[in-house]
Design a protein around this motif. Structure first.
Motif, short mmCIF file in Angstrom:
data_model
loop_
_atom_site.label_atom_id
_atom_site.label_comp_id
_atom_site.label_asym_id
_atom_site.label_seq_id
_atom_site.Cartn_x
_atom_site.Cartn_y
_atom_site.Cartn_z
N VAL A 9 -0.73 -8.30 12.96
CA VAL A 9 -1.45 -7.04 12.70
C VAL A 9 -0.93 -6.40 11.43
CG1 VAL A 9 -1.85 -4.71 13.55
CG2 VAL A 9 -1.98 -6.64 15.11
N TYR A 10 0.40 -6.41 11.30
CA TYR A 10 1.03 -5.77 10.15
C TYR A 10 0.62 -6.45 8.85
CZ TYR A 10 4.85 -5.25 6.82
OH TYR A 10 5.58 -5.07 5.69
N LEU A 11 0.72 -7.80 8.81
CA LEU A 11 0.32 -8.54 7.60
C LEU A 11 -1.18 -8.40 7.34
CD1 LEU A 11 2.31 -11.88 7.89
CD2 LEU A 11 2.47 -10.23 6.05
N GLY A 12 -1.94 -8.54 8.44
CA GLY A 12 -3.39 -8.53 8.31
C GLY A 12 -3.91 -7.23 7.74
N SER A 13 -3.32 -6.11 8.16
CA SER A 13 -3.84 -4.83 7.67
C SER A 13 -3.61 -4.69 6.17
CB SER A 13 -3.20 -3.67 8.44
OG SER A 13 -1.80 -3.70 8.27
N GLN A 14 -2.44 -5.17 5.69
CA GLN A 14 -2.21 -5.10 4.24
C GLN A 14 -3.14 -6.02 3.50
OE1 GLN A 14 1.61 -6.66 3.99
NE2 GLN A 14 2.54 -5.03 5.17
N TYR A 15 -3.24 -7.25 4.01
CA TYR A 15 -4.07 -8.23 3.32
C TYR A 15 -5.51 -7.76 3.25
CZ TYR A 15 -0.34 -11.69 3.38
OH TYR A 15 0.82 -12.37 3.16
N ALA A 16 -5.99 -7.17 4.35
CA ALA A 16 -7.37 -6.73 4.37
C ALA A 16 -7.62 -5.73 3.25
CB ALA A 16 -7.70 -6.12 5.72
N MET A 17 -6.64 -4.85 3.00
CA MET A 17 -6.83 -3.86 1.95
C MET A 17 -6.90 -4.50 0.58
SD MET A 17 -4.51 -0.62 2.82
CE MET A 17 -4.90 0.33 1.38
N ILE A 18 -6.05 -5.52 0.36
CA ILE A 18 -6.10 -6.20 -0.94
C ILE A 18 -7.45 -6.88 -1.11
CG2 ILE A 18 -5.02 -7.97 -2.36
CD1 ILE A 18 -2.44 -7.49 -0.86
N ALA A 19 -7.89 -7.56 -0.04
CA ALA A 19 -9.15 -8.30 -0.12
C ALA A 19 -10.33 -7.35 -0.30
CB ALA A 19 -9.33 -9.15 1.12
N LEU A 20 -10.24 -6.16 0.31
CA LEU A 20 -11.34 -5.20 0.20
C LEU A 20 -11.61 -4.84 -1.25
CD1 LEU A 20 -10.99 -2.46 2.94
CD2 LEU A 20 -12.90 -3.98 2.50
N GLY A 21 -10.56 -4.55 -2.00
CA GLY A 21 -10.74 -4.18 -3.40
C GLY A 21 -11.37 -5.31 -4.20
N LEU A 22 -10.87 -6.52 -3.97
CA LEU A 22 -11.38 -7.68 -4.71
C LEU A 22 -12.85 -7.91 -4.39
CD1 LEU A 22 -10.25 -9.98 -6.55
CD2 LEU A 22 -10.25 -11.38 -4.52
N LEU A 198 -7.68 0.64 -4.59
CA LEU A 198 -7.22 0.03 -3.34
C LEU A 198 -6.03 -0.88 -3.60
CD1 LEU A 198 -10.47 -0.85 -1.42
CD2 LEU A 198 -8.64 0.63 -0.66
N ALA A 199 -6.13 -1.68 -4.68
CA ALA A 199 -5.01 -2.57 -5.02
C ALA A 199 -3.76 -1.75 -5.26
CB ALA A 199 -5.36 -3.40 -6.25
N GLY A 200 -3.91 -0.65 -6.00
CA GLY A 200 -2.76 0.20 -6.30
C GLY A 200 -2.17 0.81 -5.05
N LEU A 201 -3.05 1.22 -4.13
CA LEU A 201 -2.59 1.84 -2.90
C LEU A 201 -1.75 0.87 -2.07
CD1 LEU A 201 -2.71 4.31 -1.07
CD2 LEU A 201 -4.83 3.45 -0.13
N VAL A 202 -2.22 -0.37 -1.94
CA VAL A 202 -1.44 -1.35 -1.18
C VAL A 202 -0.10 -1.58 -1.85
CG1 VAL A 202 -1.52 -3.55 0.00
CG2 VAL A 202 -3.60 -2.56 -0.81
N GLY A 203 -0.14 -1.70 -3.20
CA GLY A 203 1.10 -1.90 -3.93
C GLY A 203 2.08 -0.78 -3.62
N GLY A 204 1.57 0.46 -3.65
CA GLY A 204 2.43 1.62 -3.38
C GLY A 204 2.97 1.61 -1.96
N LEU A 205 2.13 1.22 -1.00
CA LEU A 205 2.57 1.18 0.39
C LEU A 205 3.66 0.12 0.58
CD1 LEU A 205 -0.76 1.45 2.41
CD2 LEU A 205 1.07 3.12 2.32
N LEU A 206 3.42 -1.04 -0.01
CA LEU A 206 4.32 -2.17 0.27
C LEU A 206 5.64 -2.10 -0.48
CD1 LEU A 206 2.18 -5.32 0.79
CD2 LEU A 206 3.27 -3.80 2.39
N VAL A 207 5.70 -1.29 -1.53
CA VAL A 207 6.94 -1.23 -2.28
C VAL A 207 8.06 -0.72 -1.38
CG1 VAL A 207 6.76 1.11 -3.20
CG2 VAL A 207 7.85 -0.65 -4.55
N THR A 208 7.71 0.05 -0.35
CA THR A 208 8.74 0.58 0.54
C THR A 208 9.34 -0.52 1.40
OG1 THR A 208 7.06 1.02 2.19
CG2 THR A 208 7.63 2.81 0.72
#
Lengths: 289, 327
Positions: A9-22, A198-208
């Motif tokens: 779930v954790y990986l999928g939610s991040q990946y989905a956001m990256i894929a959404l932007g693309l 969206l790409a930037g948002l995921v980047g910002g979330l995952l940097v933590t």
């Protein structure tokens, strides 16, 4: 087992956001954005600079990531993609441009932020522990929830606002949308900015959690391509499914196949090929996108 | 067909051949820039691989997977030479053939995809071959295969055909000439293919596959054949590259290389058989010349790249220098 599902779930939610932007960018302009991974990395570095370096509150730093990438995306669309699409004899020329932009952003990241791996202090301390069967740090849970909330907000935006309606019309049929009075140029720009954001948002979330470094861009783009192929290019629901499926496959692969070496991605790819042989347009895609 | 060359074309080809086989060695001898041999050899080899990418463009597919086949070729040749003790000159066609065979196997499912789908899956393919090279025992993982011996001599019935590279004082020139010969043969074959019946069928597919299929073109067969030929070129280029570097690593050809092969074709112009040579020359030489800029190399390079595509979206050869230009 619970652990693997939670990781999925954790990986999928991040990946989905990256894929959404693309997929959004692809649906609107038929552009395969090679630079998507680099945009993600820039988002991570912006949050790192604001939150990690200057001590700005995390949420504000995230907003800064979004704003930076939205502006960047809008500029790229307005001054590079739009003119090239108009002047080129073959649609594929945009791919060369996208690759050029990916190189450019990589170079820019190297000069501005350097090549070191960067991380930020944890946003929340502590670990959620359910009977030692499910162990998850609180910050991961928080990021996961934030990612899901963003996806929900994005779907809401696409479904219920005027902008969203215009974007969907544009994705469905450019000419028809124009005939119905949609300002095609303006909404292309907005759409591209939204995808980049969206790409930037995921980047910002995952940097933590994972930190950020220069080399993450390319592999992230490749993963995003795979998710989009699983779900079907240019379809919002497809991108979400693709992200979730890839996230779960990775979680299961890491749990069960790690002992055989680094073969998870090999198997994912082989299954993807078999899947595409049966269903070339992906889960939700239109035939021949 | 082969008689159909105009005088201008023949002169163009003649000038080009004299330039690469006589002009360049003379110039390098005069200026003493021996390092250019390596650069130009790389250009020739990368141009061979790019020729394959160009060919897949010719049937309307965007191929970003040539790095995968170049890597396969490099490994096949390295393994045959180092572990099986074959002569390099036999391993070279073997590398091409195996790359072609892999292309047939992978092509059967993925060639059904079109447009961006095909582009994406070929890109992923490059990454997968790199991962496979890391995981398999025979490729020696991340350590790769190093200390590949230089190509040995070859002779038929005692008549020496190719001298022993190991016994040579100056292998740079020998490698340069070999690479150029390979490149010329590749492009001659490509030109012949494009102007053959198969080439016409390819053009019909490029325009509209359904239409081509409806008038009786066996599109499934042609796209497999073309993809195999394309990957054969990739395998040859990669094998030769490994032999010159005398080593192969999983990172010898990565996703960025695949993208570069595609860029070479775009930049040269997709409508011109010899476009990839020009594209490779400009891109690789440009990259090399910018080396002195240090960490700004990539920045300047990518800005130039973006500027070129922004103002010349149809490739370099779309500027007309006059009709004698298409050699």
């Amino acid at each position: 087992m619970e652990q693997i599902l939670a990781n999925g779930v954790y990986l999928g939610s991040q990946y989905a956001m990256i894929a959404l932007g693309l997929t959004l960018i692809f649906a609107l302009m038929n552009v395969l954005n090679f630079a998507h991974g680099q945009m993600y990395v820039i988002g991570g570095f912006v949050t790192y600079t604001f939150y990690g370096q200057w001590g700005v509150p995390f949420v504000l730093a995230l907003v800064m990531s979004c704003v930076t990438l939205a502006i960047l995306g809008a500029l790229i669309e307005r001054y590079l993609f739009a003119p090239v699409i108009k002047g080129s004899a073959r649609e594929e020329s945009t791919m060369l441009l996208a690759a050029g932009i990916a190189f450019f952003l990589d170079a820019l990241i190297l000069i501005v932020f350097g090549e070191k791996q960067r991380g930020v202090p944890k946003i929340v301390d502590g670990v959620f522990n359910y009977d030692f069967r499910l162990i998850m740090p609180y910050d991961r849970i928080l990021i996961c929830i934030l990612a899901i909330l963003s996806i929900v907000a994005f779907i809401g935006l696409m479904q219920y606002t005027k902008t969203g309606r215009a974007l969907r019309a544009l994705a469905q049929d450019r000419t028809a949308a124009q005939l119905m009075g949609v300002n095609v140029d303006r909404y292309s720009m907005i759409g591209f900015a939204l995808g980049a954001m969206l790409a930037g948002l995921v980047g910002g979330l995952l940097v933590t959690i994972t930190g950020v470094n220069l080399g993450m861009g390319g592999p992230t783009s490749i993963k995003a391509f795979m998710m989009v192929m699983i779900g079907g290019a240019g379809v919002i629901s497809g991108a979400i499914w693709g992200g979730i499926i890839l996230g779960f496959m990775e979680a299961f692969g890491l749990a069960y196949l790690a002992q055989y070496g680094d073969i998870t991605y090999l198997l994912i790819f082989i299954s993807l090929m078999i899947f595409l042989a049966i269903r070339p347009q992906g889960l939700m895609g239109k035939p021949w996108g | 067909m082969m008689m159909g060359f105009s005088k201008k074309q023949l002169v163009g080809v003649g000038v080009f051949l004299v330039a690469i086989f006589v002009g360049v060695p003379l110039l390098i001898n005069m200026t003493g820039r021996w390092d250019f041999y390596f650069t130009l050899t790389s250009v020739a080899l990368l141009a061979i691989a790019s020729a394959g990418v160009w060919l897949t463009f010719y049937i309307g597919r965007i191929n970003i997977g040539q790095g995968a086949f170049a890597l396969i070729g490099a490994y096949v040749s390295a393994i045959l030479v180092v572990k099986a003790g074959w002569s390099f000159w036999i391993s070279l066609p073997a590398a091409g053939l195996i790359a072609g065979l892999v292309a047939v196997l992978i092509g059967l499912p993925i060639l059904r995809l079109r447009g961006v789908y095909f582009a994406m899956i070929t890109l992923v393919l490059t990454q997968v071959v790199t991962l496979t090279a890391l995981a398999l025992p025979i490729t020696n993982g991340a350590k790769g295969i190093s200390n590949i011996p230089l190509p040995s001599g070859a002779s038929i019935f005692g008549i020496p055909l190719i001298p022993d590279f190991g016994a040579m004082e100056n292998t740079k020139l020998a490698f340069y000439l070999t690479a150029c010969i390979l490149m010329v043969v590749t492009y001659a074959a490509l030109y012949r293919l494009v102007n053959s019946r198969l080439g016409h069928l390819c053009r019909s597919m490029q325009q509209n596959e359904e239409l081509a299929s409806s008038i009786g073109v066996n599109i499934a067969y042609i796209r497999i054949v073309i993809f195999a030929i394309s990957s054969f070129f990739g395998g040859i280029g990669g094998a030769m590259f490994g032999s010159i570097a005398q080593s192969v690593y999983p990172s010898t050809f990565v996703v960025a290389d695949s993208v570069n092969f595609m860029l070479n074709c775009f930049l040269g112009g997709l409508g011109y058989v010899f476009g990839p040579i020009l594209g490779t020359l400009v891109l690789y030489f440009g990259w090399d010349l910018l080396f002195e800029l240090g960490k700004y190399q990539m920045l300047v390079y990518s800005i130039i790249l973006i500027a070129v595509i922004r103002f010349l979206p149809n490739g370099l050869l779309s500027i007309r220098f006059g009709k004698g230009n298409n050699k």
